[in-house]
Design a protein around this motif. Structure first.
Motif, PDB file in Angstrom:
ATOM      1  N   ARG A   2     -79.973 -42.514 -99.228  1.00 42.72           N
ATOM      2  CA  ARG A   2     -80.504 -41.359 -99.951  1.00 42.72           C
ATOM      3  C   ARG A   2     -81.150 -41.810-101.266  1.00 42.72           C
ATOM      4  N   SER A   3     -82.159 -41.064-101.700  1.00 41.63           N
ATOM      5  CA  SER A   3     -82.766 -41.449-102.971  1.00 41.63           C
ATOM      6  C   SER A   3     -81.852 -41.037-104.132  1.00 41.63           C
ATOM      7  N   GLN A   4     -82.088 -41.676-105.243  1.00 40.06           N
ATOM      8  CA  GLN A   4     -81.201 -41.505-106.404  1.00 40.06           C
ATOM      9  C   GLN A   4     -81.327 -40.102-106.986  1.00 40.06           C
ATOM     10  N   ILE A   5     -80.182 -39.447-107.215  1.00 40.83           N
ATOM     11  CA  ILE A   5     -80.240 -38.135-107.886  1.00 40.83           C
ATOM     12  C   ILE A   5     -79.433 -38.109-109.194  1.00 40.83           C
ATOM     13  N   PHE A   6     -78.670 -39.155-109.444  1.00 42.24           N
ATOM     14  CA  PHE A   6     -77.908 -39.199-110.707  1.00 42.24           C
ATOM     15  C   PHE A   6     -78.188 -40.524-111.417  1.00 42.24           C
ATOM     16  N   LYS A   7     -78.311 -40.422-112.726  1.00 47.00           N
ATOM     17  CA  LYS A   7     -78.443 -41.643-113.529  1.00 47.00           C
ATOM     18  C   LYS A   7     -77.308 -41.621-114.542  1.00 47.00           C
ATOM     19  N   THR A   8     -76.386 -42.570-114.452  1.00 43.74           N
ATOM     20  CA  THR A   8     -75.244 -42.606-115.377  1.00 43.74           C
ATOM     21  C   THR A   8     -75.133 -44.018-115.944  1.00 43.74           C
ATOM     22  N   ARG A   9     -74.197 -44.196-116.858  1.00 44.89           N
ATOM     23  CA  ARG A   9     -74.006 -45.540-117.420  1.00 44.89           C
ATOM     24  C   ARG A   9     -73.557 -46.522-116.332  1.00 44.89           C
ATOM     25  N   ILE A  10     -72.866 -46.016-115.308  1.00 43.65           N
ATOM     26  CA  ILE A  10     -72.424 -46.915-114.233  1.00 43.65           C
ATOM     27  C   ILE A  10     -73.595 -47.260-113.306  1.00 43.65           C
ATOM     28  N   ALA A  36     -72.354 -53.392 -96.676  1.00 41.36           N
ATOM     29  CA  ALA A  36     -72.751 -52.051 -96.214  1.00 41.36           C
ATOM     30  C   ALA A  36     -72.720 -51.059 -97.379  1.00 41.36           C
ATOM     31  N   VAL A  37     -71.728 -51.194 -98.256  1.00 42.87           N
ATOM     32  CA  VAL A  37     -71.649 -50.301 -99.424  1.00 42.87           C
ATOM     33  C   VAL A  37     -72.859 -50.537-100.336  1.00 42.87           C
ATOM     34  N   VAL A  38     -73.153 -51.808-100.586  1.00 45.60           N
ATOM     35  CA  VAL A  38     -74.291 -52.138-101.465  1.00 45.60           C
ATOM     36  C   VAL A  38     -75.593 -51.646-100.831  1.00 45.60           C
ATOM     37  N   ASN A  39     -75.745 -51.873 -99.538  1.00 49.23           N
ATOM     38  CA  ASN A  39     -76.986 -51.470 -98.871  1.00 49.23           C
ATOM     39  C   ASN A  39     -77.129 -49.948 -98.778  1.00 49.23           C
ATOM     40  N   ALA A  40     -76.005 -49.233 -98.948  1.00 49.43           N
ATOM     41  CA  ALA A  40     -76.062 -47.765 -98.927  1.00 49.43           C
ATOM     42  C   ALA A  40     -76.240 -47.189-100.331  1.00 49.43           C
ATOM     43  N   GLY A  41     -76.315 -48.064-101.338  1.00 51.94           N
ATOM     44  CA  GLY A  41     -76.604 -47.586-102.691  1.00 51.94           C
ATOM     45  C   GLY A  41     -75.421 -47.511-103.630  1.00 51.94           C
ATOM     46  N   LYS A 305     -67.424 -43.558 -88.915  1.00 54.11           N
ATOM     47  CA  LYS A 305     -68.877 -43.662 -88.953  1.00 54.11           C
ATOM     48  C   LYS A 305     -69.293 -44.739 -89.949  1.00 54.11           C
ATOM     49  N   PRO A 306     -70.567 -45.134 -89.909  1.00 52.60           N
ATOM     50  CA  PRO A 306     -70.988 -46.225 -90.798  1.00 52.60           C
ATOM     51  C   PRO A 306     -70.871 -45.851 -92.278  1.00 52.60           C
ATOM     52  N   VAL A 307     -70.678 -46.869 -93.098  1.00 57.30           N
ATOM     53  CA  VAL A 307     -70.584 -46.671 -94.550  1.00 57.30           C
ATOM     54  C   VAL A 307     -71.776 -45.845 -95.052  1.00 57.30           C
ATOM     55  N   GLU A 308     -72.960 -46.174 -94.574  1.00 58.01           N
ATOM     56  CA  GLU A 308     -74.145 -45.487 -95.086  1.00 58.01           C
ATOM     57  C   GLU A 308     -74.066 -43.980 -94.804  1.00 58.01           C
ATOM     58  N   ALA A 309     -73.557 -43.631 -93.612  1.00 54.51           N
ATOM     59  CA  ALA A 309     -73.446 -42.205 -93.269  1.00 54.51           C
ATOM     60  C   ALA A 309     -72.427 -41.513 -94.188  1.00 54.51           C
ATOM     61  N   ILE A 310     -71.370 -42.228 -94.542  1.00 51.09           N
ATOM     62  CA  ILE A 310     -70.354 -41.647 -95.439  1.00 51.09           C
ATOM     63  C   ILE A 310     -70.966 -41.407 -96.825  1.00 51.09           C
ATOM     64  N   ILE A 311     -71.646 -42.415 -97.323  1.00 51.44           N
ATOM     65  CA  ILE A 311     -72.216 -42.298 -98.676  1.00 51.44           C
ATOM     66  C   ILE A 311     -73.339 -41.250 -98.687  1.00 51.44           C
ATOM     67  N   ASP A 312     -74.150 -41.224 -97.645  1.00 52.24           N
ATOM     68  CA  ASP A 312     -75.198 -40.187 -97.557  1.00 52.24           C
ATOM     69  C   ASP A 312     -74.557 -38.794 -97.587  1.00 52.24           C
ATOM     70  N   GLU A 313     -73.472 -38.656 -96.840  1.00 57.26           N
ATOM     71  CA  GLU A 313     -72.798 -37.348 -96.774  1.00 57.26           C
ATOM     72  C   GLU A 313     -72.287 -36.932 -98.164  1.00 57.26           C
ATOM     73  N   ILE A 314     -71.743 -37.905 -98.889  1.00 55.67           N
ATOM     74  CA  ILE A 314     -71.233 -37.606-100.235  1.00 55.67           C
ATOM     75  C   ILE A 314     -72.389 -37.165-101.149  1.00 55.67           C
ATOM     76  N   ILE A 315     -73.498 -37.878-101.065  1.00 50.90           N
ATOM     77  CA  ILE A 315     -74.650 -37.528-101.923  1.00 50.90           C
ATOM     78  C   ILE A 315     -75.203 -36.154-101.528  1.00 50.90           C
ATOM     79  N   ASP A 316     -75.314 -35.894-100.223  1.00 46.28           N
ATOM     80  CA  ASP A 316     -75.817 -34.578 -99.781  1.00 46.28           C
ATOM     81  C   ASP A 316     -74.892 -33.460-100.271  1.00 46.28           C
ATOM     82  N   GLU A 317     -73.602 -33.701-100.149  1.00 40.69           N
ATOM     83  CA  GLU A 317     -72.650 -32.666-100.570  1.00 40.69           C
ATOM     84  C   GLU A 317     -72.702 -32.471-102.087  1.00 40.69           C
TER      85      GLU A 317
END
Ligand SMILES: Cc1cc2nc3c(=O)[nH]c(=O)nc-3n(C[C@H](O)[C@H](O)[C@H](O)COP(=O)(O)O)c2cc1C
Length: 330
Positions: A2-10, A36-41, A305-317
């Motif tokens: 997913r494209s970036q939607i938050f910009k934080t100090r982290i 997989a975590v790094v490649n998912a953002g 499911k793949p890491v990327e799908a988990i992280i995408d789901e978190i960002i979508d939510e």
């Protein structure tokens, strides 16, 4: 991704699109998972002590991760023991971290003070994971770059203070000035929004991730975790002030019985709590074996499911939660 939607100090510190960190997972956080975590953002950390007594196996894992991320930086998680002299075993792992140019380090357990001169001289960015604000404030005096504060809900070792996230999160954000991640129960997009609203810069997850496709553990274990509810965990080893939040299974129930009987002799516990049992459980799928780290947020691990799908789901939510808040604002 997913494209970036938050910009934080982290996100800035780790140069990642999403404010999502995946903490060390003993036996489980290897090159495949971390890449997989790094490649998912997000940012992940290979757990160096998953390769005990075999630093060269750890080196191979670091090199594999470099290949899998195509050169993108990633992290290593370094557990620091409270036992005097026990940290000498970390030396060959630190040599490899420095030799291989690992960029990000998560430290956990005892104070990272003695490791920091070496890690900082090598240019590492260090995030220390503290089990409570008191310890985070001490870590903040050191040259660490960021801090994760773990709350009572955290799978693994949440510390002895056991303050719930909903209380500790805002207090931590008020008390600390360094970039802050919140760990313990934070595992959905709504949690991410709440962490940012509390004043933090990221969430850090563990339990939610153990069912990722890239986690090598036996499918029977993951299928079991997919079916658990928020009560399928317990905190044991309070007798030794070594609080351990683990899966509710035959072993943790046996340990709980020993504690209820008031037994204080560690020899009675040793056969149940030996760390290698958890590895056997992951290998065999026998989830009744050993102390298997797990927090209540395992309830959100609803699908393998793949890491990327988990992280995408978190960002979508998180995006939906953000919109919802926008709609209800007057
Ligand atoms: C299976 C598992 C293994 C873990 N192993 C480690 C570890 O080796 N080192 C560490 O610093 N934290 C470890 N943790 C803690 C996580 O990195 C993270 O702090 C914690 O899981 C966050 O809380 P959550 O479980 O509610 O997401 C582990 C957690 C789990 C669930």
């Amino acid at each position: 991704m997913r494209s970036q939607i938050f910009k934080t100090r982290i996100t800035e510190l780790f140069n990642i699109p999403h404010p999502i960190l995946c903490g060390g997972l003993q036996w489980l956080a290897d090159a495949r998972y971390v890449a997989a975590v790094v490649n998912a953002g997000g940012m992940g950390f290979i757990t160096c002590m998953s390769f005990p007594d075999d630093p060269e196996a750890f080196r191979r894992e670091v090199q594999k991760c470099k290949d899998l991320t195509g050169g993108k930086p990633f992290g290593v998680s370094v557990p620091i023991s409270r036992r005097l002299g026990a940290n000498d075993r970390l030396n060959p792992y630190l040599d490899i971290i420095v030799d291989e140019g690992v960029r990000f380090i998560e430290t956990s357990g005892d104070s990272p003070e003695r490791l920091l001169p070496r890690l900082k001289a090598a240019g590492c960015i260090v995030i220390h994971k503290a089990p409570g604000i008191r310890y985070a404030l001490s870590a903040q005096q050191l040259p660490v770059d960021a801090i994760t504060v773990v709350s009572a809900e955290g799978g693994g070792h949440p510390g002895t203070l056991m303050v719930p996230q909903i209380i500790q999160g805002p207090l931590a954000a008020d008390a600390l000035r360094k970039p802050l991640a919140l760990a313990g129960g934070m595992s959905t997009g709504r949690h991410l929004i709440s962490a940012l609203a509390m004043g933090a810069d990221a969430i850090l997850m563990g339990s939610r991730m153990v069912v990722a496709e890239e986690i090598w553990a036996h499918r029977a274990y993951k299928e079991y975790v997919v079916g658990i509810d928020e009560n399928a965990n317990r905190v044991v080893m309070k007798t030794f002030r070594n609080h351990h939040r683990v899966l509710d299974n035959e072993t943790s129930r046996a340990v709980e019985q020993l504690e209820l009987q008031g037994i204080k002799d560690f020899d009675h516990y040793q056969p149940h709590v030996d760390g290698s049992l958890a590895r056997q459980a992951y290998e065999s799928g026998n989830f009744n074996l050993g102390m298997i780290d797990m927090g209540p947020s395992g309830v959100f691990a609803r699908e393998i499911k793949p890491v990327e799908a988990i992280i995408d789901e978190i960002i979508d939510e998180a995006n939906s939660a953000r919109e919802r808040i926008g709609q209800i604002c007057c």
